[in-house]
Design a protein around this motif. Structure first.
Motif, PDB file in Angstrom:
ATOM      1  N   VAL A  12       0.855  -1.197   0.000  1.00  0.00           N
ATOM      2  CA  VAL A  12       0.000   0.000   0.000  1.00  0.00           C
ATOM      3  C   VAL A  12       0.888   1.244   0.000  1.00  0.00           C
ATOM      4  N   PRO A  13       0.427   2.323  -0.623  1.00  0.00           N
ATOM      5  CA  PRO A  13       1.231   3.552  -0.674  1.00  0.00           C
ATOM      6  C   PRO A  13       1.423   4.150   0.724  1.00  0.00           C
ATOM      7  N   GLY A  14       2.548   4.808   0.912  1.00  0.00           N
ATOM      8  CA  GLY A  14       2.758   5.562   2.139  1.00  0.00           C
ATOM      9  C   GLY A  14       3.867   5.062   3.034  1.00  0.00           C
ATOM     10  N   PRO A  15       3.676   3.908   3.689  1.00  0.00           N
ATOM     11  CA  PRO A  15       4.641   3.502   4.717  1.00  0.00           C
ATOM     12  C   PRO A  15       6.073   3.305   4.232  1.00  0.00           C
ATOM     13  N   VAL A  16       6.260   2.762   3.014  1.00  0.00           N
ATOM     14  CA  VAL A  16       7.605   2.524   2.478  1.00  0.00           C
ATOM     15  C   VAL A  16       7.719   3.309   1.170  1.00  0.00           C
ATOM     16  N   PRO A  17       8.300   4.510   1.209  1.00  0.00           N
ATOM     17  CA  PRO A  17       8.308   5.383   0.030  1.00  0.00           C
ATOM     18  C   PRO A  17       8.910   4.762  -1.224  1.00  0.00           C
ATOM     19  N   THR A  18       9.835   3.808  -1.073  1.00  0.00           N
ATOM     20  CA  THR A  18      10.495   3.216  -2.239  1.00  0.00           C
ATOM     21  C   THR A  18       9.752   2.015  -2.819  1.00  0.00           C
ATOM     22  N   SER A  19       8.647   1.626  -2.219  1.00  0.00           N
ATOM     23  CA  SER A  19       7.933   0.448  -2.719  1.00  0.00           C
ATOM     24  C   SER A  19       7.158   0.776  -3.995  1.00  0.00           C
ATOM     25  N   PRO A  20       6.914  -0.224  -4.864  1.00  0.00           N
ATOM     26  CA  PRO A  20       6.174   0.023  -6.110  1.00  0.00           C
ATOM     27  C   PRO A  20       4.784   0.612  -5.892  1.00  0.00           C
ATOM     28  N   ALA A  21       4.204   0.399  -4.719  1.00  0.00           N
ATOM     29  CA  ALA A  21       2.879   0.960  -4.437  1.00  0.00           C
ATOM     30  C   ALA A  21       2.880   2.479  -4.545  1.00  0.00           C
ATOM     31  N   ASN A  22       4.042   3.101  -4.349  1.00  0.00           N
ATOM     32  CA  ASN A  22       4.167   4.549  -4.461  1.00  0.00           C
ATOM     33  C   ASN A  22       4.524   4.997  -5.874  1.00  0.00           C
ATOM     34  N   ARG A  23       4.620   4.050  -6.796  1.00  0.00           N
ATOM     35  CA  ARG A  23       4.901   4.361  -8.209  1.00  0.00           C
ATOM     36  C   ARG A  23       3.801   3.784  -9.092  1.00  0.00           C
ATOM     37  N   ASP A  24       2.565   3.823  -8.574  1.00  0.00           N
ATOM     38  CA  ASP A  24       1.425   3.295  -9.315  1.00  0.00           C
ATOM     39  C   ASP A  24       1.617   1.817  -9.662  1.00  0.00           C
ATOM     40  N   TYR A  25       2.339   1.106  -8.797  1.00  0.00           N
ATOM     41  CA  TYR A  25       2.557  -0.336  -8.923  1.00  0.00           C
ATOM     42  C   TYR A  25       3.312  -0.723 -10.200  1.00  0.00           C
ATOM     43  N   ARG A  26       4.153   0.201 -10.675  1.00  0.00           N
ATOM     44  CA  ARG A  26       5.031  -0.178 -11.787  1.00  0.00           C
ATOM     45  C   ARG A  26       5.988  -1.248 -11.290  1.00  0.00           C
ATOM     46  N   PRO A  27       6.231  -2.277 -12.086  1.00  0.00           N
ATOM     47  CA  PRO A  27       6.929  -3.452 -11.562  1.00  0.00           C
ATOM     48  C   PRO A  27       8.370  -3.217 -11.140  1.00  0.00           C
ATOM     49  N   GLY A  28       8.654  -3.756  -9.959  1.00  0.00           N
ATOM     50  CA  GLY A  28      10.008  -4.075  -9.589  1.00  0.00           C
ATOM     51  C   GLY A  28      10.172  -5.548  -9.943  1.00  0.00           C
ATOM     52  N   PHE A  29       9.180  -6.330  -9.475  1.00  0.00           N
ATOM     53  CA  PHE A  29       9.061  -7.744  -9.840  1.00  0.00           C
ATOM     54  C   PHE A  29       7.623  -7.931 -10.318  1.00  0.00           C
ATOM     55  N   ALA A  30       7.467  -8.126 -11.617  1.00  0.00           N
ATOM     56  CA  ALA A  30       6.139  -8.117 -12.227  1.00  0.00           C
ATOM     57  C   ALA A  30       5.299  -9.316 -11.800  1.00  0.00           C
ATOM     58  N   ALA A  31       4.001  -9.094 -11.703  1.00  0.00           N
ATOM     59  CA  ALA A  31       3.075 -10.158 -11.305  1.00  0.00           C
ATOM     60  C   ALA A  31       3.165 -11.396 -12.217  1.00  0.00           C
ATOM     61  N   PRO A  32       3.279 -11.233 -13.554  1.00  0.00           N
ATOM     62  CA  PRO A  32       3.414 -12.443 -14.388  1.00  0.00           C
ATOM     63  C   PRO A  32       4.663 -13.269 -14.073  1.00  0.00           C
ATOM     64  N   LEU A  33       5.734 -12.608 -13.618  1.00  0.00           N
ATOM     65  CA  LEU A  33       6.930 -13.356 -13.244  1.00  0.00           C
ATOM     66  C   LEU A  33       6.700 -14.123 -11.948  1.00  0.00           C
ATOM     67  N   MET A  34       6.005 -13.514 -11.002  1.00  0.00           N
ATOM     68  CA  MET A  34       5.661 -14.242  -9.781  1.00  0.00           C
ATOM     69  C   MET A  34       4.749 -15.420 -10.104  1.00  0.00           C
ATOM     70  N   ALA A  35       3.792 -15.203 -11.000  1.00  0.00           N
ATOM     71  CA  ALA A  35       2.903 -16.295 -11.398  1.00  0.00           C
ATOM     72  C   ALA A  35       3.699 -17.443 -12.025  1.00  0.00           C
ATOM     73  N   LYS A  36       4.681 -17.090 -12.849  1.00  0.00           N
ATOM     74  CA  LYS A  36       5.529 -18.111 -13.468  1.00  0.00           C
ATOM     75  C   LYS A  36       6.280 -18.907 -12.411  1.00  0.00           C
ATOM     76  N   ASP A  37       6.918 -18.203 -11.465  1.00  0.00           N
ATOM     77  CA  ASP A  37       7.718 -18.883 -10.446  1.00  0.00           C
ATOM     78  C   ASP A  37       6.852 -19.758  -9.544  1.00  0.00           C
ATOM     79  N   LEU A  38       5.683 -19.260  -9.171  1.00  0.00           N
ATOM     80  CA  LEU A  38       4.790 -20.057  -8.342  1.00  0.00           C
ATOM     81  C   LEU A  38       4.243 -21.252  -9.121  1.00  0.00           C
ATOM     82  N   GLY A  39       4.085 -21.095 -10.435  1.00  0.00           N
ATOM     83  CA  GLY A  39       3.681 -22.228 -11.261  1.00  0.00           C
ATOM     84  C   GLY A  39       4.740 -23.307 -11.268  1.00  0.00           C
ATOM     85  N   LEU A  40       6.013 -22.916 -11.321  1.00  0.00           N
ATOM     86  CA  LEU A  40       7.112 -23.888 -11.246  1.00  0.00           C
ATOM     87  C   LEU A  40       7.110 -24.592  -9.889  1.00  0.00           C
ATOM     88  N   ALA A  41       6.873 -23.817  -8.832  1.00  0.00           N
ATOM     89  CA  ALA A  41       6.798 -24.416  -7.500  1.00  0.00           C
ATOM     90  C   ALA A  41       5.630 -25.390  -7.415  1.00  0.00           C
TER      91      ALA A  41
END
Length: 305
Positions: free
Chosen positions: A222-251
């Protein structure tokens, strides 16, 4: 000492990694199917080649950073990468792929008279650009020690996890923890909202109590508490959701293959797949908080869009 490196796969991750190797004084001969990626890498000091085979020819080490195991195996065997390299070349695959595919790539590499290391990374594009990646390596001790100076030029830490495929095993286990943690943190914020608790108050408590974790303190959803988190950049990816989906699919594949009853891991894979295929396609994986909030607000018996 300068090492001649063939680097195949110069996208968002591979491009900066190859550039950091070149900046460290190594001769990097690169190839990518996307002309723009190759041009960007060339501007950063990588020598462009006309094919993957050309990049591998005469190299001391060949590094690959590709989307999936099928691409690695096809490149190694069907497209002749192994045949193009001189005997004894060290192949380091930094792609995140299925453990079974990683072991197959090791077997094909050694059968062709070369040496192999699987070394997937953690740290995302930001880590690739800043040379702060963590490498999880699988293969022989000698191969790991030979690769260490190159891994150090691209990251801040390299861990030898065991034999063939162990690097991939460590990667998917780590990201299963991360994916589950992000869902838990996001659910807690949605619950807090429903109870009238501010984001900052929940963060101030959980970040210094037993709820503390990386998903909260470094990548707060969520925006606010951690200024450097993607939530403060309109959720622009640091680690994109499709990549997490891929990794969890492998798991999830590994869980099913091993007959392991891991309900949270399998459910997290399902949730991230749905999120990545829908509204989260271009978002950071922390954006899953939106899907959880929408589900909480949807009337019972309906499915949020």
């Amino acid at each position: 000492m300068t090492t001649v490196i063939g680097f195949i796969g110069l996208g968002h991750m591979g491009g900066p990694m190859a550039a950091n190797l070149a900046a460290a004084g190594h001769r990097v001969r690169g190839f990518d199917l996307v002309p723009e990626a190759l041009a960007t890498a060339t501007a950063a000091g990588v020598e462009a080649t006309g094919s993957a085979r050309e990049a591998a020819a005469g190299a001391d080490v060949v590094i690959t950073m590709l989307p999936a195991g099928r691409h690695v195996l096809a490149l190694y065997q069907d497209e002749g990468l192994l045949a193009a390299a001189r005997p004894g070349t060290l192949f380091v695959d930094c792609s995140t792929i299925d453990v079974t595919d990683a072991r197959a790539a090791h077997a094909a590499t050694t059968a062709a008279g070369h040496r192999a290391l699987d070394a997937p990374v953690s740290g995302g594009v930001v880590g690739a650009e800043a040379a702060t990646l963590t490498f999880m390596a699988g293969g022989g001790e000698a191969e790991f020690h030979e690769a260490e100076p190159l891994l150090a030029a691209m990251g801040k830490r390299a861990v030898h996890c065991g034999g063939a495929g162990a690097g991939q095993a460590a990667k998917i286990c780590n990201n299963m923890i991360l994916g589950i943690s992000m869902i838990a943190v996001s659910e807690a914020f949605v619950l807090g909202e429903s109870l009238g608790l501010s984001h900052q108050a929940l963060y101030d408590v959980a970040s210094t109590a037993s709820g503390q974790c990386w998903a909260l303190t470094a990548n707060c959803p969520v925006p606010g508490p951690v200024p450097t988190s993607p939530a403060n950049r309109d959720y622009r990816p640091g680690f994109a959701a499709p990549l997490m989906a891929k990794d969890l699919g492998l798991a999830a594949n590994a869980l099913r293959a091993g007959g392991i009853d891991a309900g949270l891991g399998l459910r997290a894979a399902e949730m991230y797949t749905a999120f990545a295929e829908g509204s989260g396609a271009a978002q950071d994986f922390s954006g899953i908080v939106h899907a959880l909030r929408a589900a909480a607000e949807a009337p019972k018996g309906t499915t949020p869009a």
